[in-house]
Design a protein around this motif. Structure first.
Motif, PDB file in Angstrom:
ATOM      1  N   CYS A   1      34.256  39.164  46.489  1.00 46.50           N
ATOM      2  CA  CYS A   1      35.660  39.289  46.883  1.00 46.50           C
ATOM      3  C   CYS A   1      35.846  38.494  48.164  1.00 46.50           C
ATOM      4  O   CYS A   1      35.216  38.805  49.187  1.00 46.50           O
ATOM      5  CB  CYS A   1      36.040  40.741  47.090  1.00 46.50           C
ATOM      6  SG  CYS A   1      37.662  40.996  47.851  1.00 46.50           S
TER       7      CYS A   1
ATOM      8  N   THR B   1      38.392  37.182  51.133  1.00 46.49           N
ATOM      9  CA  THR B   1      39.654  37.516  51.769  1.00 46.49           C
ATOM     10  C   THR B   1      40.190  36.309  52.533  1.00 46.49           C
ATOM     11  O   THR B   1      39.432  35.380  52.860  1.00 46.49           O
ATOM     12  CB  THR B   1      39.507  38.686  52.749  1.00 46.49           C
ATOM     13  OG1 THR B   1      38.697  38.261  53.858  1.00 46.49           O
ATOM     14  CG2 THR B   1      38.860  39.887  52.089  1.00 46.49           C
TER      15      THR B   1
ATOM     16  N   TRP C   1      35.383  48.652  47.320  1.00 45.95           N
ATOM     17  CA  TRP C   1      35.463  48.319  45.900  1.00 45.95           C
ATOM     18  C   TRP C   1      35.967  49.546  45.153  1.00 45.95           C
ATOM     19  O   TRP C   1      35.443  50.660  45.352  1.00 45.95           O
ATOM     20  CB  TRP C   1      34.112  47.900  45.337  1.00 45.95           C
ATOM     21  CG  TRP C   1      33.700  46.512  45.683  1.00 45.95           C
ATOM     22  CD1 TRP C   1      32.828  46.114  46.654  1.00 45.95           C
ATOM     23  CD2 TRP C   1      34.137  45.311  45.037  1.00 45.95           C
ATOM     24  NE1 TRP C   1      32.706  44.759  46.670  1.00 45.95           N
ATOM     25  CE2 TRP C   1      33.496  44.230  45.676  1.00 45.95           C
ATOM     26  CE3 TRP C   1      35.003  45.028  43.978  1.00 45.95           C
ATOM     27  CZ2 TRP C   1      33.690  42.897  45.306  1.00 45.95           C
ATOM     28  CZ3 TRP C   1      35.204  43.719  43.608  1.00 45.95           C
ATOM     29  CH2 TRP C   1      34.548  42.665  44.269  1.00 45.95           C
ATOM     30  N   TYR C   2      36.968  49.324  44.316  1.00 43.08           N
ATOM     31  CA  TYR C   2      37.500  50.347  43.435  1.00 43.08           C
ATOM     32  C   TYR C   2      37.316  49.873  41.990  1.00 43.08           C
ATOM     33  O   TYR C   2      37.081  48.692  41.738  1.00 43.08           O
ATOM     34  CB  TYR C   2      39.001  50.554  43.668  1.00 43.08           C
ATOM     35  CG  TYR C   2      39.380  51.254  44.941  1.00 43.08           C
ATOM     36  CD1 TYR C   2      39.368  50.587  46.156  1.00 43.08           C
ATOM     37  CD2 TYR C   2      39.801  52.584  44.929  1.00 43.08           C
ATOM     38  CE1 TYR C   2      39.746  51.231  47.333  1.00 43.08           C
ATOM     39  CE2 TYR C   2      40.180  53.233  46.099  1.00 43.08           C
ATOM     40  CZ  TYR C   2      40.148  52.547  47.285  1.00 43.08           C
ATOM     41  OH  TYR C   2      40.526  53.193  48.447  1.00 43.08           O
TER      42      TYR C   2
ATOM     43  N   ASN D   1      32.240  51.567  49.767  1.00 43.79           N
ATOM     44  CA  ASN D   1      32.854  50.867  50.878  1.00 43.79           C
ATOM     45  C   ASN D   1      31.812  50.535  51.935  1.00 43.79           C
ATOM     46  O   ASN D   1      30.693  51.066  51.931  1.00 43.79           O
ATOM     47  CB  ASN D   1      34.061  51.616  51.449  1.00 43.79           C
ATOM     48  CG  ASN D   1      33.710  52.874  52.212  1.00 43.79           C
ATOM     49  OD1 ASN D   1      32.557  53.135  52.487  1.00 43.79           O
ATOM     50  ND2 ASN D   1      34.716  53.638  52.575  1.00 43.79           N
TER      51      ASN D   1
ATOM     52  N   TYR E   1      38.345  46.154  41.622  1.00 43.39           N
ATOM     53  CA  TYR E   1      39.223  45.628  42.657  1.00 43.39           C
ATOM     54  C   TYR E   1      38.579  45.802  44.026  1.00 43.39           C
ATOM     55  O   TYR E   1      37.900  46.801  44.274  1.00 43.39           O
ATOM     56  CB  TYR E   1      40.546  46.393  42.684  1.00 43.39           C
ATOM     57  CG  TYR E   1      41.334  46.388  41.404  1.00 43.39           C
ATOM     58  CD1 TYR E   1      41.111  47.355  40.427  1.00 43.39           C
ATOM     59  CD2 TYR E   1      42.321  45.434  41.179  1.00 43.39           C
ATOM     60  CE1 TYR E   1      41.844  47.366  39.253  1.00 43.39           C
ATOM     61  CE2 TYR E   1      43.068  45.446  40.011  1.00 43.39           C
ATOM     62  CZ  TYR E   1      42.816  46.411  39.055  1.00 43.39           C
ATOM     63  OH  TYR E   1      43.548  46.412  37.902  1.00 43.39           O
ATOM     64  N   CYS E   2      38.850  44.869  44.931  1.00 41.97           N
ATOM     65  CA  CYS E   2      38.445  45.100  46.301  1.00 41.97           C
ATOM     66  C   CYS E   2      39.696  45.313  47.162  1.00 41.97           C
ATOM     67  O   CYS E   2      40.817  44.963  46.757  1.00 41.97           O
ATOM     68  CB  CYS E   2      37.583  43.988  46.848  1.00 41.97           C
ATOM     69  SG  CYS E   2      38.442  42.464  47.228  1.00 41.97           S
ATOM     70  N   ARG E   3      39.470  45.901  48.310  1.00 47.05           N
ATOM     71  CA  ARG E   3      40.564  46.252  49.196  1.00 47.05           C
ATOM     72  C   ARG E   3      40.055  46.184  50.626  1.00 47.05           C
ATOM     73  O   ARG E   3      38.900  46.519  50.886  1.00 47.05           O
ATOM     74  CB  ARG E   3      41.062  47.662  48.882  1.00 47.05           C
ATOM     75  CG  ARG E   3      42.378  48.036  49.518  1.00 47.05           C
ATOM     76  CD  ARG E   3      42.780  49.427  49.082  1.00 47.05           C
ATOM     77  NE  ARG E   3      44.127  49.772  49.525  1.00 47.05           N
ATOM     78  CZ  ARG E   3      44.497  50.983  49.891  1.00 47.05           C
ATOM     79  NH1 ARG E   3      43.648  51.983  49.844  1.00 47.05           N
ATOM     80  NH2 ARG E   3      45.742  51.205  50.273  1.00 47.05           N
TER      81      ARG E   3
ATOM     82  N   GLY F   1      45.291  46.656  52.886  1.00 50.45           N
ATOM     83  CA  GLY F   1      45.352  47.480  51.688  1.00 50.45           C
ATOM     84  C   GLY F   1      45.927  46.849  50.453  1.00 50.45           C
ATOM     85  O   GLY F   1      46.111  47.537  49.441  1.00 50.45           O
ATOM     86  N   GLY F   2      46.244  45.558  50.489  1.00 52.82           N
ATOM     87  CA  GLY F   2      46.786  44.930  49.292  1.00 52.82           C
ATOM     88  C   GLY F   2      45.752  44.823  48.190  1.00 52.82           C
ATOM     89  O   GLY F   2      44.548  44.809  48.439  1.00 52.82           O
ATOM     90  N   TRP F   3      46.207  44.773  46.970  1.00 48.84           N
ATOM     91  CA  TRP F   3      45.332  44.682  45.800  1.00 48.84           C
ATOM     92  C   TRP F   3      45.341  43.274  45.237  1.00 48.84           C
ATOM     93  O   TRP F   3      46.379  42.622  45.185  1.00 48.84           O
ATOM     94  CB  TRP F   3      45.784  45.641  44.706  1.00 48.84           C
ATOM     95  CG  TRP F   3      45.742  47.083  45.105  1.00 48.84           C
ATOM     96  CD1 TRP F   3      46.802  47.860  45.465  1.00 48.84           C
ATOM     97  CD2 TRP F   3      44.590  47.926  45.178  1.00 48.84           C
ATOM     98  NE1 TRP F   3      46.378  49.122  45.763  1.00 48.84           N
ATOM     99  CE2 TRP F   3      45.028  49.200  45.596  1.00 48.84           C
ATOM    100  CE3 TRP F   3      43.233  47.736  44.927  1.00 48.84           C
ATOM    101  CZ2 TRP F   3      44.152  50.277  45.772  1.00 48.84           C
ATOM    102  CZ3 TRP F   3      42.365  48.795  45.109  1.00 48.84           C
ATOM    103  CH2 TRP F   3      42.826  50.057  45.533  1.00 48.84           C
TER     104      TRP F   3
END
Length: 118
Positions: free
Chosen positions: A21, A23, A35-36, A49, A94-96, A106-108
């Motif tokens: 991921c 950024t 990670w979700y 996390n 997803y990562c955050r 906090g965006g996805w």
């Protein structure tokens, strides 16, 4: 915070994958990273996390001992190494990013699909 996940794919049960991921738009080293995952018909759940300084990590019971989260602050990237994968790991991952003090961000992203065949 913009995040872009990659590295998903199809793997057999017992296999491994590494998710990445990247950024942008922020000072990566100021952000805790998570990670979700979300499986079909289920709620999104936190998998792992890592704190902004990599000083601490957390894993859900479902992945503890099999997954490993890490980060490279020089590359603005967080990783999720997934080993001994199971069909129940099948999900969109997803990562955050959350600022370690202000808890902003906090965006996805779009997520990356992981499918584990039996």
């Amino acid at each position: 915070v913009d995040v872009v996940e990659s590295g998903g794919g199809l793997v057999q049960s017992g296999g491994s994958l590494r998710l990445s991921c990247v950024t942008s738009g922020v000072t990566f080293g100021h952000y805790d990273m998570m990670w979700y995952r979300q499986a079909p018909g289920k709620q999104r759940e936190l998998v792992a996390n890592i704190t902004h300084d990599a000083g601490a990590t957390y894993y859900s019971d479902a992945v503890k001992g099999r997954f490993s989260i890490s980060r490279d602050n020089s590359k603005d990237t967080v990783y999720l190494q997934m080993n001994r994968m199971k069909p129940e790991d099948t999900a969109v991952y997803y990562c955050r990013a959350l600022h370690f003090v202000a808890r902003t961000g906090g965006g996805w992203g779009q997520g990356t699909q992981v499918t584990v065949s039996a």
